[in-house]
Design an enzyme around this catalytic site. Structure first.
Site, PDB file in Angstrom:
ATOM      1  N   GLU A 229       0.742  -1.257  -0.084  1.00 21.05           N
ATOM      2  CA  GLU A 229       0.004   0.014   0.088  1.00 21.05           C
ATOM      3  C   GLU A 229       0.848   1.150   0.004  1.00 21.05           C
ATOM      4  OE1 GLU A 229      -2.229   1.575  -1.348  1.00 21.05           O
ATOM      5  OE2 GLU A 229      -3.920   0.586  -0.672  1.00 21.05           O
ATOM      6  N   ASP A 305      -7.414  -0.207  -3.258  1.00 18.81           N
ATOM      7  CA  ASP A 305      -8.248   0.633  -3.273  1.00 18.81           C
ATOM      8  C   ASP A 305      -9.289   0.591  -4.832  1.00 18.81           C
ATOM      9  OD1 ASP A 305      -6.429   1.568  -5.206  1.00 18.81           O
ATOM     10  OD2 ASP A 305      -5.984   3.548  -4.430  1.00 18.81           O
TER      11      ASP A 305
END
Length: 506
Positions: A229, A305
């Protein structure tokens, strides 16, 4: 008491005996369990990942009537029953709707919902993969992988037993090392449960591709990296690890594992040879990655996401509880090699001959005198006959070439504009000059199959295998059956995408 090296050698020997005893006795999740790091998720559309597993591998859905069926192994521990899919989907389009978790924890993968990024389907969901985009054989038995085009993704935001926080885990995936791009992000692994970017260290997933926005390896890629991430990492440096090589094996084993302040990247040719370690050491030298804050969702083909601009092909993969030893992973790699992944035909129906000149006639009842042609850069259908002007005959004639992106398929060069090919652009079919780029080659490669309406051939896009040559209001599109665009309308789809191919007019 045995020393650590002695214990390792003993474990290698024990696993080697398991592998050599029989293929069914050495399925990957059996090996991980023997190593003390059991699978908590096991996904494959090609084979069982436990020797005793005989349940469903995946579900397919027909475009014609919405009916679904589950595809299971031919026998316990075996290869998927592709013939059952072929029968169910005969003369119809089919999508992969569920990839079942074989671990018993119910960590199935389904159509990814919208998150930080929306998908292209209704209500912001991602696309589902074609059921026929990635055919292969395992020890000579046909199976289908999961061909991820940009916009396609699968997810489970309520997974059970996956690593949370800084807990240790491992994962591997068998991928197509020739199918990739620089988009974000072709991942398989641990991600956020909200489908939103919740900060550094909230993911731990295998990434494969050529994205260089964050990290990179040696050469120009593609690379196996870890998506942690807000960063694709190849080692301890956020920028580059020269020890992480560019790898493009047709069948690629990619492995990531991580625990408290340690992690590793490993990779190999999935068809032969042993795993190599590309990185093993401390967590990245950046804020938020030690300790990690993993959330435990599972993703395939997308970022945490729901970034969905990447592409790749997935055949099998697992996630484990605990940090697997190299010896365990080496034994899993031996089992993958023993599965004997190999390529098989991407086409069916009437054969095409490279170098021949062809014309393509529509089969929809309205339009049987119309042929695929072009006016400038627009691909359309026009009424053509032996009495037509030479110019029109040439516009309706196409030279068959070996597929620019994949030699198992074809590209179609304009007879009257040499060097220009049919390609899809925003899902319209257009005639453009070949600029030699990877993108152009992929856009201009198509795979014929037996016509969906029983006549001639249907011609699907190699890079978007849910999409076919379709005439709609006399203009050509790369259309999917019942998709979100007007030209995707389900009515008369099978007729509109079926073409009778004959010798060229010119």
């Amino acid at each position: 008491m045995l020393s650590q090296p002695s214990r390792e050698r003993a474990f290698v020997l024990a696993l080697g005996l398991v592998v050599s005893s029989s293929l069914a006795a050495a399925a990957p999740c059996d090996i991980y369990s023997s190593g003390g790091t059991p699978c908590v998720a096991a996904h494959s559309t090609t084979r069982a990942l436990y020797s005793a597993y005989s349940g469903p591998l995946y579900q397919v859905k027909r475009g014609s009537d919405g009916a679904t069926t589950n595809i299971a192994p031919r026998s316990a521990g075996g290869v998927a029953n592709a013939a059952a899919q072929d029968t169910f989907c005969a003369s119809m389009t089919c999508l992969i709707t569920v990839i079942y978790d074989q671990s018993g924890r119910g960590n199935h993968l389904t159509q990814a919902p919208p998150g930080g990024f929306k998908g292209p389907e209704a209500n912001g969901y991602d696309n589902l993969a074609s059921a026929i985009g990635a055919p292969v054989t395992l020890n000579g038995q046909k199976a289908y992988g999961v061909f991820i085009s940009p916009g396609t993704g699968y997810r489970n935001n309520a997974a059970s037993g996956t690593a949370i926080g800084d807990a240790a885990e491992g994962m591997y995936a068998v991928l197509d090392g020739t199918h990739y791009n620089g988009g974000c992000c072709f991942d398989y692994g641990n991600a956020e449960t909200s489908s939103l970017d919740t900060g550094n260290g909230h993911m731990e997933a295998i990434y494969f591709g050529t994205n260089t926005v964050w990290g990179s390896g040696s050469g120009s890629g593609p690379w196996i990296m870890a998506d942690l991430e807000n960063g694709l990492f190849s080692g301890s440096s956020p920028a580059n690890n020269a020890g992480d090589p560019s790898v493009s094996y047709r069948f690629l084993t990619a492995a990531i594992k991580g625990g408290p302040n340690r992690w590793a990247i490993r990779g190999a040719n999935a068809a032969s040879g042993s795993l190599a370690t590309y990185y093993s050491g401390a967590r990245p030298n950046a804020s938020g990655y030690n300790p990690m804050s993993k959330e435990g969702a599972i993703i395939l083909g997308i970022g945490g996401d729901n970034s969905n601009g990447a592409q790749g092909t997935f055949y099998e993969g697992v996630m484990t509880s605990g940090y697997p030893s190299d010896a365990t992973e080496n034994a899993v790699q031996a089992d993958i090699v023993a599965a004997n992944y190999a390529v098989t035909s991407l086409t069916s129906g009437p054969a095409l001959t490279v170098g021949s000149a062809i014309s393509l006639r529509a089969t929809t009842s309205c339009c049987t005198t119309r042929y695929l042609a072009h006016t400038g850069s627009t691909i359309n259908t026009q009424v053509v006959s032996s009495a037509s002007a030479t110019t029109l005959k040439q516009q309706a004639t196409w030279t068959v070439r070996t597929g620019l992106a994949n030699s198992g398929c074809f590209s179609f060069e304009s007879k009257d504009t040499p060097g220009s090919f049919i390609r899809h652009s925003n899902f319209a079919l257009v005639l453009n000059g070949n600029d030699g780029t990877k993108q152009f080659k992929e856009d201009a490669t198509f795979c014929p199959q037996a016509g969906l309406n029983g006549q001639g051939s249907s011609i699907r896009s190699w890079s978007f295998p849910t999409r076919y040559f379709r005439h709609y209001s006399n203009v050509l599109y790369a259309a999917s059956n019942g998709g979100v665009h007007t030209f995707d309308a389900a009515g008369s789809f099978n007729d509109d995408v079926s073409w009778v191919i004959s010798s060229g007019f010119a």
